[in-house]
Write a protein that holds these residues in place. Structure first.
Motif, PDB file in Angstrom:
ATOM      1  N   VAL A 145      35.537 -33.196  -0.662  1.00 39.17           N
ATOM      2  CA  VAL A 145      34.881 -34.268   0.086  1.00 39.17           C
ATOM      3  C   VAL A 145      34.970 -35.529  -0.764  1.00 39.17           C
ATOM      4  CG1 VAL A 145      33.296 -32.766   1.364  1.00 39.17           C
ATOM      5  CG2 VAL A 145      32.594 -33.677  -0.847  1.00 39.17           C
ATOM      6  N   GLY A 146      35.134 -36.693  -0.089  1.00 36.87           N
ATOM      7  CA  GLY A 146      35.167 -37.958  -0.805  1.00 36.87           C
ATOM      8  C   GLY A 146      36.535 -38.599  -0.821  1.00 36.87           C
ATOM      9  N   GLY A 147      36.619 -39.744  -1.518  1.00 40.03           N
ATOM     10  CA  GLY A 147      37.840 -40.532  -1.547  1.00 40.03           C
ATOM     11  C   GLY A 147      38.675 -40.284  -2.785  1.00 40.03           C
ATOM     12  N   ASN A 148      39.516 -41.276  -3.124  1.00 39.63           N
ATOM     13  CA  ASN A 148      40.461 -41.135  -4.234  1.00 39.63           C
ATOM     14  C   ASN A 148      40.259 -42.155  -5.338  1.00 39.63           C
ATOM     15  OD1 ASN A 148      41.944 -38.962  -2.985  1.00 39.63           O
ATOM     16  ND2 ASN A 148      42.790 -40.506  -1.570  1.00 39.63           N
ATOM     17  N   GLY A 149      39.151 -42.871  -5.313  1.00 36.24           N
ATOM     18  CA  GLY A 149      38.908 -43.879  -6.334  1.00 36.24           C
ATOM     19  C   GLY A 149      38.341 -43.281  -7.608  1.00 36.24           C
ATOM     20  N   GLY A 150      38.141 -44.144  -8.605  1.00 35.20           N
ATOM     21  CA  GLY A 150      37.519 -43.725  -9.857  1.00 35.20           C
ATOM     22  C   GLY A 150      38.435 -42.953 -10.776  1.00 35.20           C
ATOM     23  N   ASP A 151      37.897 -42.541 -11.918  1.00 34.20           N
ATOM     24  CA  ASP A 151      38.626 -41.741 -12.897  1.00 34.20           C
ATOM     25  C   ASP A 151      38.419 -40.256 -12.610  1.00 34.20           C
ATOM     26  OD1 ASP A 151      39.450 -44.055 -14.297  1.00 34.20           O
ATOM     27  OD2 ASP A 151      37.500 -44.123 -15.320  1.00 34.20           O
TER      28      ASP A 151
END
Length: 589
Positions: A145-151
């Motif tokens: 679940v969730g997006g592809n941003g961040g580290d």
């Protein structure tokens, strides 16, 4: 047969109504809402519904067919039926609350595999995504679940490590930080913990349930998060019909890993049942890293919980358990010491298990259960075997109990502790637990009395020993310690903690309640010629026949406790030294 988070359950009122919303309600009792407790100030203790069962189970009339994955939108439902990617048929599951009042956020559902290889977390300012990777399988979007941003950060699971829940910090519109909780440990904290307006809480599954999925609202990052959980009975019976499950448990031996082998299975041999073989047949594994046991009892014995977590009774100690029986009665916590493990049970049984007592390699527990009716029984793991599980018949209370035993694996664990002790046998100060639940103790060694020639041997004196056996003929051959489960029979000699050899004849000295060893009186020449046991109450008779040599009193100093002995051995014992610690370092319950 999985780890569960500990909750104190109360029997539910059958007349209580479901709290689910009208949009998700149904006239069927199967549609009752199940809210996962969110631990904030005080833990909640909901009780899972108990479905009626018919006895005996009947064979299936039709072959079992695995249904296909449902193509329905289940993101908002409080109750979900899905395969959750496990290929075992439809599983009925329940969901914790999910804040859906986030404008522009998209709803997502992710599966959590039964065997987890690793968890991948992406975060920048907030938690962007959570992804589970199945063991020996490739990554898939159905576990995310969730997006592809961040580290990107990865938390590796060990073999047979199980997910227990999450520790979260969140505020409206964001999930600030996340920590993974397992049956063995906690992950690092991912995300931010410096936001004062955040609320901190745990999401942990109910006793007897597993986490099978997760729900989230996503708006580039995760704005709200909840878990999906299903009962162990539901997961197990998705693979087999009730009739097949009953037949599997009834087999002897039962083939299983018993959490003791990484790959494959071992044979678990079942003893005969003590009690009435009626009601619902269950089987619970006793884990090898057992720390304590909860016996639930009132007038009769209601249930068992085998706990693998840390000592303590709070909700932050990460205690997880394997359950057998029901949730009635009150809790009786029996803590195990270092190196202690269960070897059997004793009690009284009639139509129900009237009372029960745990037997370990060190001692016996108090008696749990108030009834004194019925016939007495005592069952133990056979010599050279380890108790790895129990089978029970359960209805309103435990009706009957049986042991499941297999080849002893505690031998390797005890040999490891003995090696640590042996490596320090020539030191004046020794660091070891000495099988007390007090961490590593710093022990002092007395000088050696006698000749320091031959093999140097050392032995801890476990807490709650039952007696001492001094083997002797003309000289003293060996000193061994009799544990509570040991009847004193000669064939138990090789398995006892000891220094010295097996020659000579037995001189057994059994301790009374409240009595403990403070040292020895010895007469030494070229060997230990005579030896007398000294306790806090009395002195035993001399063992040995050679009256030559000089007497020495090898006694613990005031305010200390004897925790071990060491000595040189060459055909007979040639020297003796005692090992002791300050009494304020240890606790004896």
């Amino acid at each position: 047969m999985h780890f569960h988070r500990r909750h104190k359950h109360k029997k539910s009122n059958s007349s209580s109504s479901s709290s689910s919303s009208s949009s998700n309600s149904s006239s069927s009792s199967d549609d009752e809402s199940h809210a996962v407790p969110v631990y904030k100030n005080k833990p909640l203790s909901p009780t899972p519904p108990v479905k009626s069962r018919s006895y005996p189970p009947q064979p299936p009339k039709h072959p079992y067919v695995r249904p296909q994955h449902p193509s329905v939108d289940v993101s908002y439902k409080d109750k979900i039926r899905s395969t959750f990617g496990r290929d075992i048929g439809l599983i009925t599951s329940y969901c914790s609350d999910l804040d859906d009042n986030i404008p522009g956020a998209e709803k997502e559902v992710g599966y959590i595999p039964a065997n987890i290889s690793e968890v991948i977390i992406r975060n920048g300012h907030f938690i962007d995504s959570i992804e589970f990777v199945p063991y020996q399988k490739s990554r898939s979007s159905i576990y995310k679940v969730g997006g592809n941003g961040g580290d990107e950060y990865r938390f590796q699971f060990e073999k047979d490590e199980h997910l227990a829940g999450f520790h979260l910090r969140s505020s409206k519109g964001r999930l600030s930080s996340l920590q993974i909780l397992t049956d063995r440990r906690q992950s690092p904290i991912y995300g931010r913990t410096d936001l004062d307006e955040d609320e901190e809480y745990n999401l942990i599954h109910l006793a007897g349930y597993q986490i099978v999925g997760m729900r989230a609202f996503v708006k580039g990052w995760i704005t709200s998060f909840s878990i999906i959980y299903a009962s162990n009975n539901e997961l197990f019976r998705s693979r087999f019909t009730e009739y097949e499950v009953q037949q599997y448990i009834l087999r002897n031996p039962v083939m299983h890993s018993y959490m003791r082998v990484l790959d494959g299975v071992v044979a678990g041999n079942s003893s005969s049942f003590h009690g009435e073989s009626t009601g619902y047949l269950e089987m619970a594994i006793i884990p090898p890293n057992l720390k304590s046991v909860n016996i639930q009892s009132g007038l009769y014995v209601d249930g068992f919980e085998f706990i693998t977590g840390a000592k303590g009774d709070d909700y932050e100690d990460q205690s997880y358990w394997i359950k057998a029986g029901g949730f009635g009665g009150h809790y009786n916590r029996f803590e195990l010491m270092d190196g202690e493990y269960i070897v059997g049970f004793a009690g009284k049984v009639d139509d129900f298990l009237q009372n029960i007592q745990i037997i370990t390699n060190f001692r016996k527990s108090p008696v749990y259960g108030e009834s004194e009716d019925g016939d007495s029984f005592e069952i133990r793991a056979p010599y050279g075997q380890e108790l790895v599980g129990i089978k029970t018949y359960y209805d309103s209370w435990i009706n009957a109990i049986s042991l499941v035993c297999t080849t002893n694996t505690h031998l390797a664990q005890s040999q490891g502790q003995e090696l640590i002790l042996k490596q320090q046998s020539d030191l004046n100060t020794i660091q070891h637990s000495f099988y007390y639940n007090c961490g590593t103790l710093t022990a002092t060694c007395s000088p050696f009395y006698g000749e320091k020639s031959g093999e140097l041997q050392i032995s801890a004196i476990p807490p709650f020993i039952h007696g001492v056996n001094i083997r002797s003929g003309r000289y003293v051959d060996g000193i061994e310690f009799i544990l509570p489960q040991d009847s004193g029979a000669a064939h138990n000699g090789p398995s006892r903690p000891r220094i010295g050899g097996m020659g000579g004849h037995d001189n057994q000295f059994f301790l009374e309640e409240g009595e403990y060893i403070v040292g020895f009186r010895i007469k030494v020449g070229n060997h230990l010629n005579l030896c007398q046991l000294v306790t806090n109450r009395r002195t035993g008779p001399p063992c040995g026949e050679d009256d030559s040599g000089k007497w020495h009193e090898v006694i613990t100093p005031q305010g200390t406790r004897l925790v071990g002995i060491r000595g040189h051995f060459d055909d007979w014992l040639k020297s003796l030294s005692i090992i002791y610690v300050p009494k304020d370092q240890i606790t004896i319950n």
